[in-house]
Design a protein around this motif. Structure first.
Motif, PDB file in Angstrom:
ATOM      1  N   ASN A  69       0.831  -1.208   0.000  1.00 26.24           N
ATOM      2  CA  ASN A  69       0.000   0.000   0.000  1.00 26.24           C
ATOM      3  C   ASN A  69       0.864   1.255   0.000  1.00 26.24           C
ATOM      4  O   ASN A  69       0.537   2.257  -0.652  1.00 26.24           O
ATOM      5  N   SER A  70       1.960   1.212   0.725  1.00 21.56           N
ATOM      6  CA  SER A  70       2.874   2.355   0.775  1.00 21.56           C
ATOM      7  C   SER A  70       3.495   2.607  -0.590  1.00 21.56           C
ATOM      8  O   SER A  70       3.654   3.755  -1.021  1.00 21.56           O
ATOM      9  N   LEU A  71       3.830   1.532  -1.291  1.00 20.55           N
ATOM     10  CA  LEU A  71       4.410   1.649  -2.624  1.00 20.55           C
ATOM     11  C   LEU A  71       3.416   2.264  -3.609  1.00 20.55           C
ATOM     12  O   LEU A  71       3.742   3.195  -4.351  1.00 20.55           O
ATOM     13  N   LEU A  72       2.172   1.757  -3.605  1.00 23.38           N
ATOM     14  CA  LEU A  72       1.153   2.255  -4.530  1.00 23.38           C
ATOM     15  C   LEU A  72       0.743   3.691  -4.204  1.00 23.38           C
ATOM     16  O   LEU A  72       0.318   4.433  -5.089  1.00 23.38           O
ATOM     17  N   ALA A  73       0.875   4.075  -2.925  1.00 28.45           N
ATOM     18  CA  ALA A  73       0.507   5.425  -2.511  1.00 28.45           C
ATOM     19  C   ALA A  73       1.500   6.475  -3.022  1.00 28.45           C
ATOM     20  O   ALA A  73       1.209   7.667  -2.998  1.00 28.45           O
ATOM     21  N   LYS A  74       2.643   6.018  -3.509  1.00 30.47           N
ATOM     22  CA  LYS A  74       3.652   6.940  -4.036  1.00 30.47           C
ATOM     23  C   LYS A  74       3.518   7.154  -5.551  1.00 30.47           C
ATOM     24  O   LYS A  74       4.160   8.032  -6.116  1.00 30.47           O
ATOM     25  N   ILE A  75       2.687   6.331  -6.185  1.00 32.05           N
ATOM     26  CA  ILE A  75       2.535   6.407  -7.640  1.00 32.05           C
ATOM     27  C   ILE A  75       1.267   7.169  -7.987  1.00 32.05           C
ATOM     28  O   ILE A  75       0.200   6.919  -7.407  1.00 32.05           O
TER      29      ILE A  75
END
Length: 214
Positions: A69-75
């Protein structure tokens, strides 16, 4: 049939700066497969579930749910959306929409007004449903397929045969074959298929298939 009568009207849209995790949640919650991307009232992109799948971690990943979720929240959406958007005008016919989707090998596209505003989305499912409705497939019609030579007056002759037999034609389409031949597909409430078949063949029209669908 026109696109405006078959599209999903007033679709949900997202901006190019929307985070991918937010969009993924929206699409899952509302069961959407595609979303137009709009900035300041202008169509700037189109996002599909396949675009999300491209950036989603593999099921075999060792990342935790929090890390994913943290990764997708940066895109942002702008990083994965299709920027060269294929669209169709709201005044177009359903045939034009189908041809555009076929030529571009896409399953859906935004519908725009003459001013360029997004007013709908049309998909392959809408096209399929239109085909089913136009052909009356859900109404239990009888389908007769004829093979004819391309010449003036064929449709008039066939219509007269049906009229004289007291049978109403609900739909009629033609499909070009090779060697100057056409297939004509006729649907209607035909109770005595053998009688109408005999009348057609007596006039020189070859019946190659009959079936009741629906």
């Amino acid at each position: 049939m026109f696109v405006i009568n078959r599209m999903t009207k007033n679709p949900m849209t997202v901006t190019a700066d929307t985070k991918v995790d937010e969009v993924a949640h929206l699409m899952k919650k509302h069961n959407f497969r595609r979303l137009p991307v709009v900035d300041d009232g202008k169509l700037v992109g189109f996002l599909s579930d396949s675009d999300l799948m491209r950036v989603a971690p593999s099921p075999a990943t060792t990342l935790s749910r929090y890390e994913i979720n943290s990764l997708l929240a940066k895109i942002c959406v702008r990083d994965i959306m299709k920027k060269d958007v294929v669209s169709v005008n709201v005044g177009a016919t359903i045939e034009e929409a189908a041809l555009i989707m076929y030529k571009n090998k896409i399953g859906g596209m935004p519908v725009v007004s003459n001013m360029g505003a997004v007013v709908g989305v049309i998909t392959e499912t809408d096209i399929f449903k239109t085909f089913v409705d136009v052909m009356g497939l859900a109404d239990g019609k009888t389908r007769i397929t004829l093979e004819v030579t391309d010449k003036i007056g064929v449709v008039k002759d066939i219509a007269e045969i049906f009229g004289q037999a007291g049978v109403s034609i609900d739909s009629l389409i033609t499909c070009k074959k090779e060697d100057n031949k056409y297939e004509i597909v006729i649907r209607g409430d035909i109770t005595n298929i053998d009688d109408i078949k005999a009348k057609l063949e007596a006039k020189g029209y070859k019946v190659i298939h009959t079936v009741k669908i629906g």
